[in-house]
Scaffold this motif. Structure first.
Motif, short mmCIF file in Angstrom:
data_model
loop_
_atom_site.label_atom_id
_atom_site.label_comp_id
_atom_site.label_asym_id
_atom_site.label_seq_id
_atom_site.Cartn_x
_atom_site.Cartn_y
_atom_site.Cartn_z
N VAL A 299 2.37 16.98 -6.14
CA VAL A 299 1.23 17.48 -5.82
C VAL A 299 0.27 16.24 -5.46
O VAL A 299 0.46 15.16 -6.12
CB VAL A 299 0.70 17.94 -7.33
CG1 VAL A 299 -0.87 18.03 -7.21
CG2 VAL A 299 1.72 19.25 -8.02
N LEU A 300 -0.45 16.55 -4.31
CA LEU A 300 -0.75 15.13 -3.78
C LEU A 300 -2.34 15.17 -4.36
O LEU A 300 -3.30 16.15 -4.40
CB LEU A 300 -1.16 15.41 -2.43
CG LEU A 300 -1.67 14.44 -1.37
CD1 LEU A 300 -0.99 12.84 -1.58
CD2 LEU A 300 -1.95 14.68 0.08
N THR A 301 -2.84 14.05 -4.82
CA THR A 301 -4.05 13.86 -5.52
C THR A 301 -4.74 12.91 -4.65
O THR A 301 -4.43 11.92 -3.97
CB THR A 301 -3.99 13.26 -6.83
OG1 THR A 301 -3.28 11.96 -6.94
CG2 THR A 301 -3.24 14.26 -7.69
N THR A 302 -6.14 13.16 -4.29
CA THR A 302 -7.01 12.16 -3.46
C THR A 302 -8.14 11.80 -4.57
O THR A 302 -8.80 12.70 -4.93
CB THR A 302 -7.51 13.10 -2.32
OG1 THR A 302 -6.64 13.61 -1.50
CG2 THR A 302 -8.45 12.14 -1.44
N PHE A 303 -7.98 10.38 -4.95
CA PHE A 303 -9.08 10.05 -5.85
C PHE A 303 -8.98 10.55 -7.22
O PHE A 303 -10.01 10.87 -7.77
CB PHE A 303 -10.28 9.87 -5.30
CG PHE A 303 -10.38 8.87 -4.15
CD1 PHE A 303 -10.40 7.27 -4.19
CD2 PHE A 303 -10.71 9.29 -2.78
CE1 PHE A 303 -10.57 6.46 -3.18
CE2 PHE A 303 -11.02 8.48 -1.79
CZ PHE A 303 -10.57 7.18 -1.79
N TRP B 104 -2.35 8.65 2.35
CA TRP B 104 -3.35 7.41 2.76
C TRP B 104 -3.30 6.54 1.34
O TRP B 104 -3.42 7.05 0.40
CB TRP B 104 -4.85 7.98 2.67
CG TRP B 104 -5.10 8.76 4.03
CD1 TRP B 104 -4.97 10.27 4.22
CD2 TRP B 104 -5.11 8.32 5.34
NE1 TRP B 104 -5.45 10.58 5.63
CE2 TRP B 104 -5.14 9.39 6.25
CE3 TRP B 104 -5.13 6.66 5.67
CZ2 TRP B 104 -5.57 9.14 7.51
CZ3 TRP B 104 -5.45 6.62 7.08
CH2 TRP B 104 -5.47 7.71 8.16
N PRO B 105 -3.08 5.36 1.97
CA PRO B 105 -2.96 4.42 0.87
C PRO B 105 -4.28 4.05 0.08
O PRO B 105 -5.25 4.49 0.48
CB PRO B 105 -2.67 2.94 1.20
CG PRO B 105 -1.89 3.34 3.07
CD PRO B 105 -2.70 4.87 3.11
N ILE B 106 -4.06 3.74 -1.32
CA ILE B 106 -5.40 3.53 -2.21
C ILE B 106 -5.95 4.90 -2.39
O ILE B 106 -6.32 5.38 -3.75
CB ILE B 106 -6.22 2.55 -1.60
CG1 ILE B 106 -5.53 1.37 -1.47
CG2 ILE B 106 -7.29 2.57 -2.91
CD1 ILE B 106 -6.48 0.06 -0.81
N ALA B 107 -6.03 5.84 -1.55
CA ALA B 107 -6.92 7.31 -1.69
C ALA B 107 -6.10 8.07 -2.37
O ALA B 107 -6.68 8.90 -3.10
CB ALA B 107 -7.70 7.45 -0.35
N GLN B 108 -4.72 8.15 -1.79
CA GLN B 108 -3.96 9.30 -2.36
C GLN B 108 -2.78 8.90 -3.04
O GLN B 108 -2.31 7.60 -2.74
CB GLN B 108 -3.62 10.13 -1.00
CG GLN B 108 -4.80 10.64 -0.26
CD GLN B 108 -4.17 11.72 0.85
OE1 GLN B 108 -3.46 11.25 1.54
NE2 GLN B 108 -4.97 12.93 1.02
N LEU C 246 0.80 -1.07 0.11
CA LEU C 246 0.14 -0.12 0.01
C LEU C 246 0.99 1.31 -0.08
O LEU C 246 0.39 2.31 -0.48
CB LEU C 246 -0.72 -0.13 1.16
CG LEU C 246 -2.12 -1.09 1.20
CD1 LEU C 246 -2.90 -1.07 2.44
CD2 LEU C 246 -2.79 -1.17 0.11
N SER C 247 2.08 1.28 0.54
CA SER C 247 3.07 2.29 0.54
C SER C 247 2.43 3.62 1.04
O SER C 247 2.26 4.53 0.47
CB SER C 247 3.63 2.46 -0.92
OG SER C 247 4.58 3.48 -0.83
N PRO C 248 2.17 3.77 2.33
CA PRO C 248 1.61 4.91 2.68
C PRO C 248 2.51 6.39 2.79
O PRO C 248 2.14 7.16 3.42
CB PRO C 248 1.24 4.58 4.48
CG PRO C 248 2.31 3.36 4.63
CD PRO C 248 2.70 2.83 3.43
N PHE C 249 3.79 5.88 2.40
CA PHE C 249 4.84 7.02 2.30
C PHE C 249 4.99 7.35 0.83
O PHE C 249 5.35 6.48 0.17
CB PHE C 249 6.02 6.69 3.11
CG PHE C 249 5.70 6.71 4.63
CD1 PHE C 249 5.77 7.58 5.35
CD2 PHE C 249 5.69 5.26 5.00
CE1 PHE C 249 5.39 7.33 6.84
CE2 PHE C 249 5.67 4.91 6.39
CZ PHE C 249 5.39 6.08 7.25
N ALA C 250 5.26 8.89 0.68
CA ALA C 250 5.78 9.10 -0.86
C ALA C 250 7.17 9.91 -0.57
O ALA C 250 6.92 10.96 0.28
CB ALA C 250 4.72 9.94 -1.32
N THR C 251 7.91 9.93 -1.33
CA THR C 251 9.25 10.41 -1.57
C THR C 251 9.34 11.31 -2.75
O THR C 251 9.13 10.93 -3.71
CB THR C 251 10.32 9.30 -1.60
OG1 THR C 251 10.52 8.81 -0.48
CG2 THR C 251 11.80 10.27 -1.35
#
Length: 263
Positions: free
Chosen positions: A34-38, A54-58, A21-26
């Motif tokens: 740029v963070l996208t939510t769905f 947030w995994p899957i959602a973001q 799921l990788s809840p962290f982004a580098t």
């Protein structure tokens, strides 16, 4: 031992899920996020480093803000309707504060959607203001005007021009031959003018030398007096006597020189 295995398996599954799921982004150096939510982008710009998502959602989208290089070429018409093929090179970067609009409005492809069309439009607009010969002789001015036009167009989209250069101008073969013929004619004209100047200088030098010689001769004539002539004659006779060896010349008749017979 029996209780340990189920716990180990659960922990391994949890780690595996977290990894997938990788809840962290580098965000690497030279980029912004740029963070996208769905799929919907946020208005916040994320800097370099690690960020929670947030995994899957973001999902964190990366946009480069480092200097990028682009090259291109195209045809345009000069002021005197000559076809000009221009090759250019440009360095540009995305303003960090414009990362969201670059991602949202340009699909994170500023080169294809903005840079290439802007360069082509600016080159055509500026080229039309100059004749073909002026494009060559006033190349730096042409470059500066293209840069000014580019900056105005690109600034509206959050792009900055770092460097711009005209790699080359190419013209039709007919125009190139005409330019070569004109250059040859100009060179021959300059040579003829230099030769004429040299001939004029040499002629003036000859006149000056002749005038100086005439003036010197006239001065010498003014200085010749009867007394000077008699003095020169006496000096010549004295030199002749000095050279005489004392022997009289042998003659078969006539008077004997230097003998005064008297009673």
């Amino acid at each position: 031992m029996r209780n340990f295995l189920p716990k180990f398996a659960v922990g391994l599954i949890v780690l595996l899920v977290l990894f997938i799921l990788s809840p962290f982004a580098t965000i690497p150096a030279g980029h912004r996020g740029v963070l996208t939510t769905f799929g919907k982008p946020s208005d916040e710009v994320y800097s370099e480093g690690i960020h929670w998502v947030w995994p899957i959602a973001q999902k964190m989208q990366k946009v480069s803000v480092a200097i990028q290089k682009g090259e291109g070429d195209g045809d345009a018409a000069s002021k005197d309707l000559q076809t000009v093929h221009t090759k250019i090179a440009i360095n540009y970067h995305v303003r960090p504060d414009a990362v969201v609009s670059i991602f949202r409005d340009l699909g994170n492809e500023p080169g294809e959607r903005i840079i290439i069309p802007s360069v082509q439009e600016a080159v055509k607009a500026v080229t039309a203001r100059f004749t073909a010969e002026e494009l060559i002789s006033r190349r730096s001015q042409v470059r500066d005007e293209i840069i000014l036009a580019l900056k105005e167009r690109m600034a509206r989209h959050g792009l900055v021009v770092d460097e711009f250069s005209i790699v080359n101008f190419n013209f039709s073969r007919t125009f190139n031959e005409a330019i070569e013929a004109k250059t040859t004619a100009d060179q021959l004209k300059m040579k003829a003018e230099r030769d004429l100047q040299r001939i004029e200088v040499e002629a003036k030098q000859k006149v000056s030398r002749a005038r100086a010689e005439a003036e010197a001769l006239a001065l010498q004539r003014q200085q010749v007096t009867p007394e000077l002539l008699r003095l020169r004659e006496t000096e010549n006779q004295a030199k002749a006597i000095e050279k005489w060896d004392g022997r009289l010349p042998t003659t078969t008749g006539g008077a004997i020189p230097f003998i005064n017979v008297g009673k």
